[in-house]
Scaffold this motif. Structure first.
Motif, PDB file in Angstrom:
ATOM      1  N   MET A 100      25.363  40.351   5.349  1.00 51.82           N
ATOM      2  CA  MET A 100      23.960  39.894   5.313  1.00 51.82           C
ATOM      3  C   MET A 100      23.677  38.963   6.489  1.00 51.82           C
ATOM      4  N   ILE A 101      22.549  39.208   7.125  1.00 54.19           N
ATOM      5  CA  ILE A 101      22.161  38.331   8.240  1.00 54.19           C
ATOM      6  C   ILE A 101      21.352  37.164   7.680  1.00 54.19           C
ATOM      7  N   GLU A 102      21.673  35.988   8.162  1.00 55.93           N
ATOM      8  CA  GLU A 102      20.915  34.784   7.785  1.00 55.93           C
ATOM      9  C   GLU A 102      19.759  34.647   8.783  1.00 55.93           C
ATOM     10  N   HIS A 103      18.521  34.875   8.324  1.00 56.06           N
ATOM     11  CA  HIS A 103      17.383  34.792   9.256  1.00 56.06           C
ATOM     12  C   HIS A 103      16.902  33.364   9.423  1.00 56.06           C
ATOM     13  N   ARG A 104      16.473  33.058  10.625  1.00 59.58           N
ATOM     14  CA  ARG A 104      15.995  31.706  10.901  1.00 59.58           C
ATOM     15  C   ARG A 104      14.604  31.463  10.332  1.00 59.58           C
ATOM     16  N   ILE A 105      13.895  32.519  10.023  1.00 61.16           N
ATOM     17  CA  ILE A 105      12.464  32.378   9.741  1.00 61.16           C
ATOM     18  C   ILE A 105      12.051  33.474   8.764  1.00 61.16           C
ATOM     19  N   CYS A 106      11.099  33.179   7.872  1.00 61.30           N
ATOM     20  CA  CYS A 106      10.629  34.213   6.948  1.00 61.30           C
ATOM     21  C   CYS A 106       9.393  34.896   7.542  1.00 61.30           C
ATOM     22  N   LEU A 107       9.041  36.033   6.953  1.00 65.44           N
ATOM     23  CA  LEU A 107       7.958  36.835   7.526  1.00 65.44           C
ATOM     24  C   LEU A 107       6.633  36.086   7.587  1.00 65.44           C
ATOM     25  N   SER A 108       6.362  35.256   6.591  1.00 66.52           N
ATOM     26  CA  SER A 108       5.065  34.586   6.608  1.00 66.52           C
ATOM     27  C   SER A 108       4.975  33.599   7.770  1.00 66.52           C
ATOM     28  N   ARG A 109       6.124  33.082   8.231  1.00 66.69           N
ATOM     29  CA  ARG A 109       6.128  32.206   9.418  1.00 66.69           C
ATOM     30  C   ARG A 109       5.986  33.010  10.709  1.00 66.69           C
ATOM     31  N   VAL A 110       6.501  34.246  10.694  1.00 68.67           N
ATOM     32  CA  VAL A 110       6.319  35.107  11.870  1.00 68.67           C
ATOM     33  C   VAL A 110       4.825  35.390  12.043  1.00 68.67           C
ATOM     34  N   ARG A 130      -4.416  40.271   8.139  1.00 66.05           N
ATOM     35  CA  ARG A 130      -3.410  40.306   9.209  1.00 66.05           C
ATOM     36  C   ARG A 130      -3.288  41.747   9.676  1.00 66.05           C
ATOM     37  N   CYS A 131      -3.174  41.917  10.973  1.00 70.08           N
ATOM     38  CA  CYS A 131      -2.944  43.238  11.538  1.00 70.08           C
ATOM     39  C   CYS A 131      -1.688  43.147  12.375  1.00 70.08           C
ATOM     40  N   ILE A 132      -0.717  44.006  12.071  1.00 71.92           N
ATOM     41  CA  ILE A 132       0.581  43.895  12.715  1.00 71.92           C
ATOM     42  C   ILE A 132       0.904  45.200  13.420  1.00 71.92           C
ATOM     43  N   SER A 133       1.130  45.102  14.722  1.00 71.62           N
ATOM     44  CA  SER A 133       1.551  46.264  15.493  1.00 71.62           C
ATOM     45  C   SER A 133       3.071  46.208  15.587  1.00 71.62           C
ATOM     46  N   VAL A 134       3.761  47.224  15.046  1.00 66.58           N
ATOM     47  CA  VAL A 134       5.217  47.140  14.936  1.00 66.58           C
ATOM     48  C   VAL A 134       5.960  47.811  16.085  1.00 66.58           C
ATOM     49  N   GLY A 135       5.244  48.570  16.920  1.00 63.48           N
ATOM     50  CA  GLY A 135       5.870  49.171  18.098  1.00 63.48           C
ATOM     51  C   GLY A 135       7.106  49.978  17.759  1.00 63.48           C
ATOM     52  N   ASN A 136       8.201  49.736  18.500  1.00 61.17           N
ATOM     53  CA  ASN A 136       9.426  50.532  18.311  1.00 61.17           C
ATOM     54  C   ASN A 136      10.231  50.137  17.072  1.00 61.17           C
ATOM     55  N   GLN A 137       9.826  49.107  16.365  1.00 57.17           N
ATOM     56  CA  GLN A 137      10.477  48.699  15.101  1.00 57.17           C
ATOM     57  C   GLN A 137      11.979  48.479  15.250  1.00 57.17           C
ATOM     58  N   ALA A 138      12.384  47.823  16.337  1.00 58.37           N
ATOM     59  CA  ALA A 138      13.820  47.603  16.547  1.00 58.37           C
ATOM     60  C   ALA A 138      14.398  46.818  15.372  1.00 58.37           C
ATOM     61  N   ASP A 139      13.700  45.778  14.947  1.00 54.83           N
ATOM     62  CA  ASP A 139      14.166  44.969  13.820  1.00 54.83           C
ATOM     63  C   ASP A 139      13.151  45.079  12.685  1.00 54.83           C
ATOM     64  N   LEU A 140      12.117  44.268  12.714  1.00 51.34           N
ATOM     65  CA  LEU A 140      11.115  44.330  11.648  1.00 51.34           C
ATOM     66  C   LEU A 140      10.360  45.643  11.737  1.00 51.34           C
ATOM     67  N   GLU A 141      10.182  46.286  10.599  1.00 54.26           N
ATOM     68  CA  GLU A 141       9.561  47.605  10.599  1.00 54.26           C
ATOM     69  C   GLU A 141       8.378  47.612   9.648  1.00 54.26           C
ATOM     70  N   LEU A 142       7.680  48.745   9.692  1.00 60.91           N
ATOM     71  CA  LEU A 142       6.461  48.901   8.910  1.00 60.91           C
ATOM     72  C   LEU A 142       6.647  48.511   7.446  1.00 60.91           C
ATOM     73  N   CYS A 143       7.735  48.953   6.824  1.00 58.14           N
ATOM     74  CA  CYS A 143       7.923  48.656   5.397  1.00 58.14           C
ATOM     75  C   CYS A 143       8.131  47.156   5.151  1.00 58.14           C
ATOM     76  N   ASP A 144       8.722  46.436   6.101  1.00 51.87           N
ATOM     77  CA  ASP A 144       8.862  44.985   5.937  1.00 51.87           C
ATOM     78  C   ASP A 144       7.486  44.330   5.820  1.00 51.87           C
ATOM     79  N   PHE A 145       6.569  44.770   6.694  1.00 50.70           N
ATOM     80  CA  PHE A 145       5.243  44.151   6.672  1.00 50.70           C
ATOM     81  C   PHE A 145       4.400  44.665   5.508  1.00 50.70           C
ATOM     82  N   LEU A 146       4.604  45.920   5.111  1.00 51.49           N
ATOM     83  CA  LEU A 146       3.942  46.412   3.900  1.00 51.49           C
ATOM     84  C   LEU A 146       4.360  45.537   2.714  1.00 51.49           C
ATOM     85  N   ASP A 147       5.641  45.297   2.619  1.00 54.78           N
ATOM     86  CA  ASP A 147       6.191  44.450   1.563  1.00 54.78           C
ATOM     87  C   ASP A 147       5.543  43.055   1.602  1.00 54.78           C
ATOM     88  N   PHE A 148       5.425  42.509   2.801  1.00 55.46           N
ATOM     89  CA  PHE A 148       4.820  41.189   2.980  1.00 55.46           C
ATOM     90  C   PHE A 148       3.347  41.191   2.539  1.00 55.46           C
TER      91      PHE A 148
END
Ligand code: ADP
Ligand code: MG
Length: 699
Positions: A1-11, A190-208
């Motif tokens: 598991m990766i320990e993230h420095r920041i949660c999605l709402s802060r992004v 909020r409108c989020i453009s996810v581009g190539n989705q290297a890390d955060l992807e569409l489903c992460d933001f849908l979830d958010f």
């Protein structure tokens, strides 16, 4: 598991933003990013990074991210691709929470770019730093005035906060959709453009967005899902949270292009699977991204449809616009309502009896243009049990703005959606402005309003589905017999169908003409002969199917006439009769699970492409709904002196096949029952052909 420095709402809502490559020049990416942040009133700490300037836009600039003396939630990178890796490494070392990477030419530009993107991701992962993009246009957070983007749509005077949350795999399209929304007075969360989705992807933001209190409706532009298995559960979670999800999925036309062994594989490709999963989970699939945004706006700012399947009222002061609007309804799967007597009685108070019908033209009756009359008609529509929504196609007329301004209040009181269409061009602008001021949606084209209504209809059907109990296994459905892996023969595939209670023709495999005649006599004439071989996909194409053989002589003659190709044997079968031929199919779509298909069957299935697809297993009501959506439905229901067919038998066979798909799961590559012959009501159905490909038990 990766320990993230920041949660999605802060992004999405950072307390501090560093702009790498910030500039005073709005002609540059980094110049636009900082300009838009300031222009739209970003309330947090703004940190320009530029080694060549002491200040930018009056703010102290830092030579590098490492020299910023305070924590940085988000860094925005619009730097040349050659500098990207080093900049990301610096951000990781400096403790930045997340990078929004606008820079493109990564995985979107071939293998070399993809390798660089992988490197960037490794650096970020190792540090627990999140990435949005690369090759994205960033995030518009209207709720908190954080415009983390270089998109030109931010040239707009003001971006309106509201309830629409959007995630898009195309940044340019997202900007365009926001501009379409703003024209119509829509507000965004909020409108989020996810581009190539290297890390955060569409489903992460849908979830958010599902948990985001500012978001009431979710719109998605999807090209490909990184992890399809996440998608349907999220859609169901959104529905449970009362947040409609609308999506446009690109790539529809490419679907099903691959050569396939079965009809089901070619007809129920990945787009059809996506569509089926969306319908099942209550999400609304739109064709046109602009319609998606307007439908999202309607769901955000108008009352919802009370339930699916209701009629519409069309009302306006122009006979031309009401009639042409009504004419367009059937093509959109919509209909006029049947007015209740109470509605008619109210209308008669304001107009002669001869005008009391839908669509309602208020232009030609005495008091029709009075505000009281109009309001009374609208109120009675919205109390009518068969009128789910009102369409108002307004044409040029005196006092358009004042007239338009009546509708927001009428809609609010009535509690049903009013689709107001301002059909005129510039002369309608005052009315548009009045509606924006009243925070009420409008449309510019009747066709758009009907497409939006279709989406509202789908949303309400999806809501109704949520209340259904789970599908139940019919008695005698399964278990599956032991079967070899690979392509099954017709007899093996039919034994699988029969084990689930799907009726199949009786048949015997014969190796010579004498055995065939004996089998035919046991089965009873007339019979069918079929030369079968695991290697042959379409038997009739090769002249291997001999129908309606009335006696022993005909069987011998047909046997002798079979083409000279290697066969596993000759299947002697009862000759079945029916009034219509259906195809029933099943397959497993990786990421989406088991699917079933039903359509107009026979040898022309691929030509007609009249099919419906749904996730398995099915409830009987689901199976019937699929049949009703077929172009063939009027034939099944009985037309022009032809008998109504045994729909219940077709429903039962489809439900049983759906349990085969559900039970075999990923073992089922594909299965076709083509055709199933359907007889008149009470006569039942029978599968006369079957084929299947499965992975072996141990696969
Ligand atoms: P294939 O699809 O491999 O070409 P089928 O077994 O489906 O071969 O036969 C072709 C067509 O012949 C079917 O679409 C159906 O119209 C008809 N047919 C096949 N078997 C029977 C049968 N037992 N009774 C009546 N018609 C049949
Ligand atoms: Mg067939």
């Amino acid at each position: 598991m990766i320990e993230h420095r920041i949660c999605l709402s802060r992004v999405v809502n950072p307390r501090s933003v560093a702009v790498i490559g910030a500039s005073d020049d709005v002609g540059k990416f980094g110049g636009r990013v900082i300009h838009y942040l300031i222009k739209h009133g970003y309330p947090g700490r703004l940190l320009p990074i530029n080694p060549n300037r002491a200040t930018i836009r009056g703010l102290p600039a830092y030579p590098g991210i490492g020299t910023v003396p305070e924590p940085v939630d988000v860094a925005i990178l619009a730097v040349p691709v050659a500098h990207l890796l080093r900049q990301v490494e610096d951000c990781a070392a400096a403790g930045v929470g997340a990078c929004i990477i606008i820079t493109g030419k990564l995985a979107d530009a071939g293998a070399e770019g993809a390798a660089l993107q992988d490197r960037v991701l490794e650096v970020a992962r190792a540090a627990g730093m999140r990435l949005v993009g690369p090759n994205c246009l960033g995030i518009f957070n209207m709720t908190d005035a954080a415009m983390l983007s270089s998109s030109l749509v931010l040239e707009a005077e003001r971006v309106k906060p509201g309830g629409i949350g959007m995630v898009s795999q195309s940044g340019a399209l997202m900007g365009t959709l926001v501009s379409v929304g703003l024209h119509h007075g829509a507000g965004f969360s909020r409108c989020i453009s996810v581009g190539n989705q290297a890390d955060l992807e569409l489903c992460d933001f849908l979830d958010f967005l599902i948990d985001d209190p500012a978001t009431r409706v979710i719109a998605l532009y999807i090209e490909g899902l990184k992890d399809p298995a996440r998608f349907a559960p999220l859609l169901r979670r959104a529905r449970a949270a009362g947040k409609p999800v609308l999506c446009v999925k690109a790539g529809r036309s490419a679907a099903g292009a691959q050569a396939a062994r079965s009809h089901t594989a070619s007809l129920a490709g990945s787009f059809a699977a996506f569509e089926a999963v969306c319908r099942e989970a209550g999400a609304v699939l739109c064709d046109d991204p602009a319609v998606m945004v307007q439908a999202a706006d309607a769901l955000d700012r108008l009352p919802r449809l009370p339930r699916a399947g209701m009629g519409l009222a069309v009302i306006a002061s122009s006979g031309g616009s009401t009639v042409t609007t009504a004419d367009m309804l059937p093509a959109h799967g919509l209909r006029l309502g049947e007015m209740a007597e109470a509605t008619r009685a109210e209308l008669r108070r304001w107009m002669p009896e001869s005008h009391v019908h839908l669509p309602l033209d208020t232009g030609s009756f005495d008091d029709g243009t009075s505000e009281d009359g109009l309001s009374a008609c609208m109120r009675s529509f919205m109390a009518d049990p068969d009128i789910g929504a009102v369409v108002v196609p307004m044409t040029t007329q005196p006092a358009m703005a004042a007239r338009a301004a009546l509708f927001p209040e009428l809609c609010r009181q009535g509690g049903r959606p009013v689709l107001f269409v301002m059909t005129a061009a510039e002369v309608g602008d005052a009315a548009r402005q009045a509606l924006r001021a009243a925070d009420f949606p409008f449309l510019d084209r009747v066709a758009d309003s009907l497409a939006v209504l279709r989406a509202l209809e789908a949303e309400s059907a999806g809501r109704d589905r949520a209340a259904l109990p789970p599908p139940e296994r019919p008695p005698g459905a399964g278990p599956a017999p032991a079967l070899p892996g690979g392509a099954l023969t017709e007899a093996e595939a039919k034994s699988l169908a029969a084990a689930y209670g799907v009726p199949v023709t009786r048949g015997v495999l014969a190796q010579d003409a004498d055995a065939a005649v004996a089998a035919a006599e046991a089965i009873g004439f007339p019979v069918v002969l079929k030369g079968v071989s695991r290697a042959v996909v379409h038997k009739s194409d090769l002249g291997l199917v001999k129908l309606n053989l009335a006696d022993a002589a005909a069987v011998r003659a047909a046997f002798a006439a079979l083409p000279d190709i290697p066969l596993d044997g000759v299947l002697v079968q009862e000759m079945a009769r029916g009034e219509a031929e259906l195809i029933l199919g099943a397959r497993h779509e990786p990421g989406f699970g088991p699917l079933v298909l039903v359509g107009t069957g026979g040898v022309l299935v691929e030509v007609l492409r009249d099919v419906q697809v749904a996730p398995a297993p099915l409830r009987p009501a689901d199976a019937e709904a699929m049949l009703r959506r077929l172009a063939l439905w009027p034939v099944l229901a009985g037309v022009r002196g032809r008998p109504a067919l045994d729909v219940a038998a077709a429903v039962d066979a489809l439900v049983r096949l759906s349990w085969i798909a559900a039970d075999l799961g990923p073992r089922l590559v594909e299965m076709d029952l083509n055709p199933i012959l359907l007889r008149a009501v009470g006569g039942g159905a029978v599968a006369v052909d079957a084929r299947a490909t499965i992975h072996g038990d141990d696969a």
